[in-house]
Design an enzyme around this catalytic site. Structure first.
Site: not given
Length: 264
Positions: A159, A161
């Site tokens: 998430y 990233a």
């Protein structure tokens, strides 16, 4: 303050529930003409009906945001309904990805799924509306990301990233289209009270620490300077600000709406 959004044409993704529904109703209250974009038309319909019942305008456009062609069609349908204009795009749709998994435990499939939704979806909609905004020399794009895209978070690698990537997309587009009087900004909610926060994030903490969900919520709130968790209306108000001409000189910015965590 009059934000002068009355009559503006606004495309909103992910309008069915939570932050998306709050954003939709906030823009409707300001008099914007709405195009509500998403896969689950049945889930969007009650929100659109509420907008119409209060005198607002709203169309629903079915669209899988991970499909570039469907996003282009959604933009064309919006223009056809509202005088060939698109003034505002608010990208709310997104997913949370694995919660409580380390990067090593995260599968390639899980990683690809959340990155595709949270990054590609916004990229497709932005590409679809920007030719119109550039042509009319006016546009406001607000991408709703998250504070884990500003600070890393253990157990939320995929998430985090995806939201870091969305920030890069936002800033690059802002540099490219600013010359055409188009603003592109990023709203970063912190933990937002609601089913996803309570049932996934707090439940995961509660299980690991052997505490109640309410105690887990209190622990999250204690991390923030204001000692409270964000609610949907806080996010909606930030989106209104960045979609209005009150913020005319702000572009490529990250606006954390988190009670004081990411920026402090």
């Amino acid at each position: 303050m009059d934000l002068k959004l009355a009559g503006r044409v606004a495309m909103i993704t992910g309008p069915a529930k939570g932050m998306g529904a709050a954003v939709t109703k906030a823009f409707a209250a300001e008099g914007a003409r709405l195009s509500l974009i998403g896969r689950d038309v049945a889930a969007i319909e009650p929100v659109a009906a509420e907008v119409r019942q209060t005198g607002g305008e709203a169309i629903i456009v079915p669209c899988d945001l991970t499909d570039a062609k469907q996003c282009e069609t959604a933009a064309e349908r919006t223009k056809a309904a509202y005088g060939d204009r698109i003034d505002i795009l608010v990208n709310v749709a997104g997913g949370s990805g694995p919660v409580g998994k380390t990067g090593v435990e995260t599968t390639p499939g899980e990683f690809d799924e959340i990155v595709t939704l949270n990054m590609n979806g916004c990229f497709h909609t932005m590409r679809s509306v920007l030719p119109t905004m550039i042509s009319q020399r006016y546009g406001k794009i607000v991408n709703v990301g998250g504070t884990f895209g500003m600070r890393g978070r253990a157990g939320r690698m995929s998430y985090s990233a995806s939201k870091w990537g969305l920030r890069g997309i936002t800033k690059s587009f802002a540099l490219e289209v600013g010359q055409y009087n188009v603003n592109v900004n990023y709203v970063a909610p912190g933990m937002v009270d609601g089913p996803r926060f309570r049932d996934k994030v707090c439940a995961d903490m509660a299980k690991k620490l052997n505490i109640t969900v309410e105690e887990a919520m209190e622990r999250h709130a204690a991390e923030y300077a204001l000692r409270r968790v964000t609610v949907d209306a806080d996010v909606a108000n930030a989106c209104l600000f960045l979609a209005s001409d009150v913020s005319r000189q702000i572009t490529g910015a990250d606006l954390p709406v988190d009670g004081g965590w990411a920026a402090l």
